[in-house]
Write a protein that holds these residues in place. Structure first.
Motif, PDB file in Angstrom:
ATOM      1  N   TYR A   2       0.858  -1.180   0.000  1.00 16.81           N
ATOM      2  CA  TYR A   2       0.000   0.000   0.000  1.00 16.81           C
ATOM      3  C   TYR A   2       0.892   1.227   0.000  1.00 16.81           C
ATOM      4  N   ARG A   3       0.518   2.220  -0.815  1.00 19.80           N
ATOM      5  CA  ARG A   3       1.333   3.425  -0.939  1.00 19.80           C
ATOM      6  C   ARG A   3       0.719   4.626  -0.207  1.00 19.80           C
ATOM      7  N   LYS A   4      -0.628   4.675  -0.155  1.00 18.89           N
ATOM      8  CA  LYS A   4      -1.297   5.811   0.482  1.00 18.89           C
ATOM      9  C   LYS A   4      -2.482   5.293   1.287  1.00 18.89           C
ATOM     10  N   ILE A   5      -2.440   5.561   2.590  1.00 10.33           N
ATOM     11  CA  ILE A   5      -3.442   5.037   3.519  1.00 10.33           C
ATOM     12  C   ILE A   5      -4.255   6.194   4.096  1.00 10.33           C
ATOM     13  N   LEU A   6      -5.576   6.110   3.957  1.00 15.95           N
ATOM     14  CA  LEU A   6      -6.459   7.091   4.570  1.00 15.95           C
ATOM     15  C   LEU A   6      -6.745   6.638   5.999  1.00 15.95           C
ATOM     16  N   ILE A   7      -6.454   7.512   6.946  1.00 16.65           N
ATOM     17  CA  ILE A   7      -6.763   7.254   8.354  1.00 16.65           C
ATOM     18  C   ILE A   7      -7.756   8.326   8.785  1.00 16.65           C
ATOM     19  N   THR A   8      -8.911   7.878   9.245  1.00 15.04           N
ATOM     20  CA  THR A   8      -9.954   8.824   9.625  1.00 15.04           C
ATOM     21  C   THR A   8     -10.060   8.915  11.143  1.00 15.04           C
ATOM     22  N   THR A   9     -10.487  10.074  11.614  1.00 16.89           N
ATOM     23  CA  THR A   9     -10.644  10.279  13.045  1.00 16.89           C
ATOM     24  C   THR A   9     -11.905  11.073  13.318  1.00 16.89           C
ATOM     25  N   ASP A  10     -12.519  10.801  14.465  1.00 12.87           N
ATOM     26  CA  ASP A  10     -13.646  11.625  14.919  1.00 12.87           C
ATOM     27  C   ASP A  10     -13.261  12.405  16.173  1.00 12.87           C
ATOM     28  N   GLY A  11     -11.999  12.302  16.567  1.00 12.08           N
ATOM     29  CA  GLY A  11     -11.508  13.036  17.722  1.00 12.08           C
ATOM     30  C   GLY A  11     -11.642  12.309  19.041  1.00 12.08           C
ATOM     31  N   SER A  12     -12.274  11.143  19.048  1.00 11.23           N
ATOM     32  CA  SER A  12     -12.462  10.387  20.294  1.00 11.23           C
ATOM     33  C   SER A  12     -11.169   9.675  20.692  1.00 11.23           C
ATOM     34  N   ALA A  13     -11.110   9.215  21.935  1.00  6.41           N
ATOM     35  CA  ALA A  13      -9.932   8.479  22.412  1.00  6.41           C
ATOM     36  C   ALA A  13      -9.752   7.181  21.622  1.00  6.41           C
ATOM     37  N   VAL A  14     -10.840   6.501  21.324  1.00  8.33           N
ATOM     38  CA  VAL A  14     -10.763   5.269  20.537  1.00  8.33           C
ATOM     39  C   VAL A  14     -10.179   5.575  19.161  1.00  8.33           C
ATOM     40  N   SER A  15     -10.655   6.636  18.564  1.00  4.49           N
ATOM     41  CA  SER A  15     -10.187   7.032  17.238  1.00  4.49           C
ATOM     42  C   SER A  15      -8.704   7.403  17.250  1.00  4.49           C
ATOM     43  N   ARG A  16      -8.258   8.087  18.290  1.00  4.11           N
ATOM     44  CA  ARG A  16      -6.833   8.448  18.396  1.00  4.11           C
ATOM     45  C   ARG A  16      -5.962   7.210  18.519  1.00  4.11           C
ATOM     46  N   MET A  17      -6.411   6.222  19.283  1.00  3.12           N
ATOM     47  CA  MET A  17      -5.639   4.986  19.425  1.00  3.12           C
ATOM     48  C   MET A  17      -5.588   4.221  18.102  1.00  3.12           C
ATOM     49  N   THR A  18      -6.698   4.208  17.386  1.00  3.24           N
ATOM     50  CA  THR A  18      -6.732   3.575  16.075  1.00  3.24           C
ATOM     51  C   THR A  18      -5.789   4.296  15.117  1.00  3.24           C
ATOM     52  N   ALA A  19      -5.816   5.614  15.145  1.00  2.00           N
ATOM     53  CA  ALA A  19      -4.948   6.397  14.265  1.00  2.00           C
ATOM     54  C   ALA A  19      -3.477   6.116  14.549  1.00  2.00           C
ATOM     55  N   CYS A  20      -3.127   5.995  15.810  1.00  2.00           N
ATOM     56  CA  CYS A  20      -1.745   5.679  16.193  1.00  2.00           C
ATOM     57  C   CYS A  20      -1.324   4.336  15.596  1.00  2.00           C
ATOM     58  N   ALA A  21      -2.204   3.347  15.669  1.00  2.00           N
ATOM     59  CA  ALA A  21      -1.925   2.039  15.075  1.00  2.00           C
ATOM     60  C   ALA A  21      -1.807   2.157  13.557  1.00  2.00           C
ATOM     61  N   GLY A  22      -2.633   3.006  12.957  1.00  2.09           N
ATOM     62  CA  GLY A  22      -2.587   3.215  11.509  1.00  2.09           C
ATOM     63  C   GLY A  22      -1.286   3.841  11.052  1.00  2.09           C
ATOM     64  N   VAL A  23      -0.786   4.795  11.818  1.00  2.00           N
ATOM     65  CA  VAL A  23       0.488   5.435  11.482  1.00  2.00           C
ATOM     66  C   VAL A  23       1.626   4.422  11.594  1.00  2.00           C
ATOM     67  N   SER A  24       1.609   3.610  12.629  1.00  2.00           N
ATOM     68  CA  SER A  24       2.641   2.562  12.775  1.00  2.00           C
ATOM     69  C   SER A  24       2.587   1.581  11.599  1.00  2.00           C
ATOM     70  N   PHE A  25       1.374   1.237  11.175  1.00  2.00           N
ATOM     71  CA  PHE A  25       1.193   0.347  10.031  1.00  2.00           C
ATOM     72  C   PHE A  25       1.766   0.989   8.764  1.00  2.00           C
ATOM     73  N   ALA A  26       1.460   2.269   8.565  1.00  2.00           N
ATOM     74  CA  ALA A  26       1.976   2.998   7.396  1.00  2.00           C
ATOM     75  C   ALA A  26       3.505   3.047   7.426  1.00  2.00           C
ATOM     76  N   GLN A  27       4.067   3.277   8.605  1.00  8.16           N
ATOM     77  CA  GLN A  27       5.523   3.322   8.738  1.00  8.16           C
ATOM     78  C   GLN A  27       6.150   1.986   8.341  1.00  8.16           C
ATOM     79  N   GLN A  28       5.565   0.900   8.790  1.00 15.17           N
ATOM     80  CA  GLN A  28       6.089  -0.429   8.459  1.00 15.17           C
ATOM     81  C   GLN A  28       6.070  -0.687   6.957  1.00 15.17           C
ATOM     82  N   LEU A  29       5.060  -0.140   6.273  1.00 15.53           N
ATOM     83  CA  LEU A  29       4.925  -0.365   4.838  1.00 15.53           C
ATOM     84  C   LEU A  29       5.650   0.681   3.993  1.00 15.53           C
TER      85      LEU A  29
END
Length: 155
Positions: A2-29
């Motif tokens: 994957y070259r470009k990953i859309l990570i969406t957020t609604d500003g909630s704590a759950v969403s921030r934790m998901t986004a953090c995991a998404g950024v780590s995933f993007a970094q690995q790829l």
């Protein structure tokens, strides 16, 4: 992969934790990230003949939501900066967040949507509906659903 990953957020704590995991995933790829906040469209008060003076104008509402969107995606942008991941961020307005997420992913050339799930099942999922379920049913590109194993601590 994957070259470009859309990570969406609604500003909630759950969403921030998901986004953090998404950024780590993007970094690995070695992928870049598009951080997205979808704000609801402006709504005039219904069943009111005169709009109250304290009710925000459409311009005021859009400006306030644009500021909120910048605040919400800032944690994703900061995480990307910290991890050396290229990142673009944006706020969009729509009646349906799910359809807007799918639309933006296609417009911006994303090849993966990384989105969270609150882990509801059974009646909770049926009664509440889910942006994630709607994204899954409308997206033509792959969607990776990140499920938290533990709810975040209250802020």
């Amino acid at each position: 992969m994957y070259r470009k990953i859309l990570i969406t957020t609604d500003g909630s704590a759950v969403s921030r934790m998901t986004a953090c995991a998404g950024v780590s995933f993007a970094q690995q790829l070695g992928a870049e990230v598009l951080a997205l906040f979808v704000a609801p469209e402006y709504q005039y008060p219904i069943y009111v003949e005169i709009i109250p003076p304290s009710y925000p104008s459409e311009e005021e509402y859009r400006a306030a939501m644009a500021r909120a969107g910048r605040d919400h995606v800032q944690s994703i942008v900061a995480s990307c900066d910290k991890k050396g991941v290229r990142c673009e961020s944006m706020t969009a307005f729509a009646e349906s967040a799910a359809l807007k997420i799918v639309e933006i992913a296609a417009q911006k050339g994303c090849d993966l949507i990384f989105i969270g799930s609150h882990g509801r099942s059974g009646w909770g999922q049926l009664l509440l509906g889910s942006v994630t379920n709607k994204v899954l049913s409308h997206s033509k590109i792959p969607v990776l659903v990140h499920r938290l194993l533990q709810e975040p601590l209250p802020e």
